[in-house]
Design an enzyme around this catalytic site. Structure first.
Site, PDB file in Angstrom:
ATOM      1  N   TYR A  76       5.216  15.823   1.992  1.00 22.32           N
ATOM      2  CA  TYR A  76       5.313  14.482   1.415  1.00 22.32           C
ATOM      3  C   TYR A  76       4.490  13.489   2.257  1.00 22.32           C
ATOM      4  CZ  TYR A  76       7.129   9.908   0.272  1.00 22.32           C
ATOM      5  OH  TYR A  76       7.218   8.578  -0.057  1.00 22.32           O
ATOM      6  N   GLN A 131       6.770  -5.175   2.303  1.00 26.02           N
ATOM      7  CA  GLN A 131       5.912  -4.669   1.217  1.00 26.02           C
ATOM      8  C   GLN A 131       6.715  -4.626  -0.065  1.00 26.02           C
ATOM      9  OE1 GLN A 131       6.295  -1.176  -0.128  1.00 26.02           O
ATOM     10  NE2 GLN A 131       4.911  -1.778  -1.766  1.00 26.02           N
ATOM     11  N   TYR A 148       7.362  -3.762  -4.018  1.00 21.00           N
ATOM     12  CA  TYR A 148       7.185  -3.135  -5.325  1.00 21.00           C
ATOM     13  C   TYR A 148       8.129  -3.873  -6.259  1.00 21.00           C
ATOM     14  CZ  TYR A 148       4.704   1.181  -3.942  1.00 21.00           C
ATOM     15  OH  TYR A 148       3.787   2.107  -3.520  1.00 21.00           O
ATOM     16  N   THR A 186       1.723  -4.510  -3.302  1.00 19.78           N
ATOM     17  CA  THR A 186       0.898  -3.318  -3.543  1.00 19.78           C
ATOM     18  C   THR A 186       0.540  -3.237  -5.021  1.00 19.78           C
ATOM     19  OG1 THR A 186       1.986  -2.190  -1.718  1.00 19.78           O
ATOM     20  CG2 THR A 186       0.846  -0.794  -3.305  1.00 19.78           C
ATOM     21  N   ARG A 228       1.184  14.304  -6.783  1.00 16.67           N
ATOM     22  CA  ARG A 228       1.131  14.979  -5.470  1.00 16.67           C
ATOM     23  C   ARG A 228       1.527  16.428  -5.699  1.00 16.67           C
ATOM     24  NH1 ARG A 228       3.398   9.952  -3.373  1.00 16.67           N
ATOM     25  NH2 ARG A 228       2.020   8.404  -4.332  1.00 16.67           N
ATOM     26  N   LYS A 256      -2.375  -5.503  -1.396  1.00 17.05           N
ATOM     27  CA  LYS A 256      -2.728  -4.185  -0.829  1.00 17.05           C
ATOM     28  C   LYS A 256      -3.115  -3.228  -1.948  1.00 17.05           C
ATOM     29  CE  LYS A 256      -0.684  -0.465   1.990  1.00 17.05           C
ATOM     30  NZ  LYS A 256      -0.350   0.612   1.047  1.00 17.05           N
ATOM     31  N   HIS A 277      -4.160   3.773  -0.801  1.00 21.38           N
ATOM     32  CA  HIS A 277      -2.826   4.347  -0.628  1.00 21.38           C
ATOM     33  C   HIS A 277      -2.903   5.668   0.146  1.00 21.38           C
ATOM     34  CE1 HIS A 277       1.104   3.145  -2.589  1.00 21.38           C
ATOM     35  NE2 HIS A 277       1.487   4.229  -1.949  1.00 21.38           N
ATOM     36  N   ARG A 327      -3.276   8.839  -2.055  1.00 19.31           N
ATOM     37  CA  ARG A 327      -2.083   9.357  -2.741  1.00 19.31           C
ATOM     38  C   ARG A 327      -2.004   8.899  -4.182  1.00 19.31           C
ATOM     39  NH1 ARG A 327       1.573  10.808   1.198  1.00 19.31           N
ATOM     40  NH2 ARG A 327       3.448  10.240   0.076  1.00 19.31           N
TER      41      ARG A 327
HETATM   42  C1  LIG Z   1       4.428   9.202   3.068  1.00 15.79           C
HETATM   43  C2  LIG Z   1       3.747   7.924   2.653  1.00 15.79           C
HETATM   44  C3  LIG Z   1       4.449   6.977   1.915  1.00 15.79           C
HETATM   45  C4  LIG Z   1       3.835   5.768   1.551  1.00 15.79           C
HETATM   46  N1  LIG Z   1       4.563   4.815   0.908  1.00 15.79           N
HETATM   47  C5  LIG Z   1       3.984   3.620   0.603  1.00 15.79           C
HETATM   48  C6  LIG Z   1       4.740   2.583  -0.028  1.00 15.79           C
HETATM   49  O1  LIG Z   1       5.926   2.728  -0.298  1.00 15.79           O
HETATM   50  N2  LIG Z   1       4.090   1.426  -0.317  1.00 15.79           N
HETATM   51  C7  LIG Z   1       2.774   1.219  -0.009  1.00 15.79           C
HETATM   52  O2  LIG Z   1       2.230   0.146  -0.285  1.00 15.79           O
HETATM   53  N3  LIG Z   1       2.039   2.187   0.595  1.00 15.79           N
HETATM   54  C8  LIG Z   1       2.616   3.359   0.910  1.00 15.79           C
HETATM   55  N4  LIG Z   1       1.882   4.330   1.541  1.00 15.79           N
HETATM   56  C9  LIG Z   1       0.469   4.070   1.874  1.00 15.79           C
HETATM   57  C10 LIG Z   1       0.333   3.470   3.276  1.00 15.79           C
HETATM   58  O3  LIG Z   1       0.844   2.162   3.310  1.00 15.79           O
HETATM   59  C11 LIG Z   1      -1.140   3.405   3.694  1.00 15.79           C
HETATM   60  O4  LIG Z   1      -1.881   2.736   2.712  1.00 15.79           O
HETATM   61  C12 LIG Z   1      -1.733   4.789   3.952  1.00 15.79           C
HETATM   62  O5  LIG Z   1      -0.792   5.628   4.579  1.00 15.79           O
HETATM   63  C13 LIG Z   1      -2.967   4.671   4.833  1.00 15.79           C
HETATM   64  O6  LIG Z   1      -3.583   5.895   5.000  1.00 15.79           O
HETATM   65  P1  LIG Z   1      -3.334   6.859   6.287  1.00 15.79           P
HETATM   66  O7  LIG Z   1      -1.999   7.494   6.068  1.00 15.79           O
HETATM   67  O8  LIG Z   1      -4.448   7.812   6.215  1.00 15.79           O
HETATM   68  O9  LIG Z   1      -3.324   5.970   7.526  1.00 15.79           O
HETATM   69  C14 LIG Z   1       2.484   5.537   1.924  1.00 15.79           C
HETATM   70  C15 LIG Z   1       1.793   6.491   2.658  1.00 15.79           C
HETATM   71  C16 LIG Z   1       2.412   7.670   3.040  1.00 15.79           C
HETATM   72  C17 LIG Z   1       1.633   8.665   3.875  1.00 15.79           C
END
Ligand SMILES: Cc1cc2nc3c(=O)[nH]c(=O)nc-3n(C[C@H](O)[C@H](O)[C@H](O)COP(=O)(O)O)c2cc1C
Length: 382
Positions: free
Chosen positions: A22, A125, A127, A153, A162, A250, A274, A277
């Site tokens: 995850y 953050q 949603y 976001t 995923r 974001k 993101h 993702r």
């Molecule tokens: C497990 C996971 C959960 C995430 N959940 C959110 C989220 O709830 N809201 C959000 O804006 N970004 C979320 N993100 C994105 C992160 O804020 C960020 O944009 C991203 O992790 C940056 O890339 P990096 O992991 O390569 O540093 C998530 C990322 C990961 C890895």
């Protein structure tokens, strides 16, 4: 634990596969996720040698928040799955290091619990899960708790696919009947250290920042709720009425969206996909940074995230005009590996890398970094 890759391997050993994947996985083919990391390899430094820099200044100010470090801890949902009271643990580590933690709406710990754990700056953050009234209540709680900026976001109109989560049975383990869970439980049972922590922390993660009419949202139908509640540019209007402080958008990829955000009153943006993702196939974020900085860098503060695994990556992003960066997986691996000590180690690794890189570049302060310290592929420049 010499680098972030070591923390990643350690997290892989402590966490059940479904939890590790995850964190570690991305959408579809994971093209964009790999591009985010790989793009930093395409940036070359242009050092100024024969310069001695005894002290390096890493301090900066982001949207009025003074920070000891030029990176913030990104919103990463479900940290409570990785380690007991995960979000509170991350917030405490960020405060101890003098940086800000951006708490996600989809947290296992409540806003107030995270505030109590942190002595430093916090951002929230947002949603819109559950609809406008539910989001307004979350905003009011973050305001009351003294969070200093709101991060909206915009890249999640539907959850990305995923594929690792599908294979690992994430849905079955969280929501399935005992029978449906059976094929997947061995990955949990073979990680007794994690399992003990999870059970002693309550054994079931809820989402206390999303209070629906029937009560706190359970950890069930997030994908559906996200799809029903995507944020649009129109939403920024009412969000602005609810939140007097800085608003950060974001999930901006292009100059066009960056201008839209600035025109609609955002104080800052995060160039983000993101962490690869969501929409697979978009360009690496740092590759888009010069275009976005050229479009709006003189009007609003531009942050970037995605693929940062070394302090030298942070220095490259700052040289290309980012005010600061967000790191996601780098600290999430630390949390999964060893809780607060792991997050602190991730921060220490990045900090030491940044100091060393600045000294090798002949630059005394992160605020002095500019385009003259790097060269990038010609097609990145607008
Ligand atoms: C497990 C996971 C959960 C995430 N959940 C959110 C989220 O709830 N809201 C959000 O804006 N970004 C979320 N993100 C994105 C992160 O804020 C960020 O944009 C991203 O992790 C940056 O890339 P990096 O992991 O390569 O540093 C998530 C990322 C990961 C890895």
């Amino acid at each position: 634990m010499v680098n972030i890759a070591d923390l990643r391997r350690s997290a892989e050993r402590r966490l059940p596969r479904v939890v590790f994947d995850y964190i570690d996985g991305g959408a579809d083919q994971e093209l964009t996720m790999r591009r985010n990391v790989g793009a930093y390899d395409e940036i070359d430094f242009r050092p100024r040698c024969a310069a001695v820099v005894p002290e390096c200044d890493l301090r900066t100010t982001v949207l009025g928040t003074p920070l000891e470090l030029p990176f913030l801890l990104a919103p990463v949902s479900s940290c409570r799955m990785f380690y007991p009271r995960g979000e509170a643990v991350v917030a405490a580590a960020a405060s101890a290091a003098g940086t800000a933690y951006i708490q996600p709406t989809l947290s296992g710990c409540a806003i107030e619990e995270v505030r109590a754990a942190a002595s430093g700056p916090l951002w929230y953050q947002l949603y819109l899960v559950g609809g406008r009234d539910v989001a307004k209540a979350g905003i009011a709680r973050a305001r009351a708790a003294g969070f200093s900026a709101l991060v909206v976001t915009i890249d999640t109109p539907v959850a990305g696919s995923r594929e690792r989560d599908l294979r690992d049975g994430a849905h079955q383990l969280l929501n399935g009947t005992l029978w449906e869970k059976l094929p997947f439980v061995s990955q949990v049972l073979t990680r007794p250290r994690w399992l003990m922590g999870y059970l002693t922390d309550g054994g079931r993660m809820g989402l206390p920042n999303v209070v629906l009419p029937g009560g706190t949202m359970g950890y069930t139908d997030i994908g559906r709720l996200l799809a029903e509640s995507a944020a649009t540019w129109e939403d920024l209007k009412w969000i602005r009425e609810e939140w007097p402080g800085p608003i950060v958008v974001k999930g901006v990829h292009t100059a066009e969206d960056a201008r839209r955000a600035a025109d609609r009153g955002a104080d800052g943006i995060v160039v983000s996909n993101h962490g690869g993702r969501q929409l697979d196939g978009v360009a690496a974020t740092v590759r888009m940074l010069p275009e976005v900085v050229a479009a709006v860098g003189d009007r609003i503060e531009v942050l970037v995230d995605g693929g940062i695994r070394r302090g030298s990556d942070v220095v490259k992003a700052l040289s290309l005009g980012a005010r600061a960066v967000l790191v996601g997986r780098a600290y999430a691996y630390g949390l999964g590996a060893a809780g607060g000590a792991g997050v602190a180690r991730a921060i220490d690794i990045l900090r030491a890398d940044i100091v060393r890189t600045l000294k090798l570049l002949g630059c005394a302060s992160v605020r002095e970094l500019d385009r003259s310290y790097v060269s990038v592929p010609r097609e990145w420049v607008p």
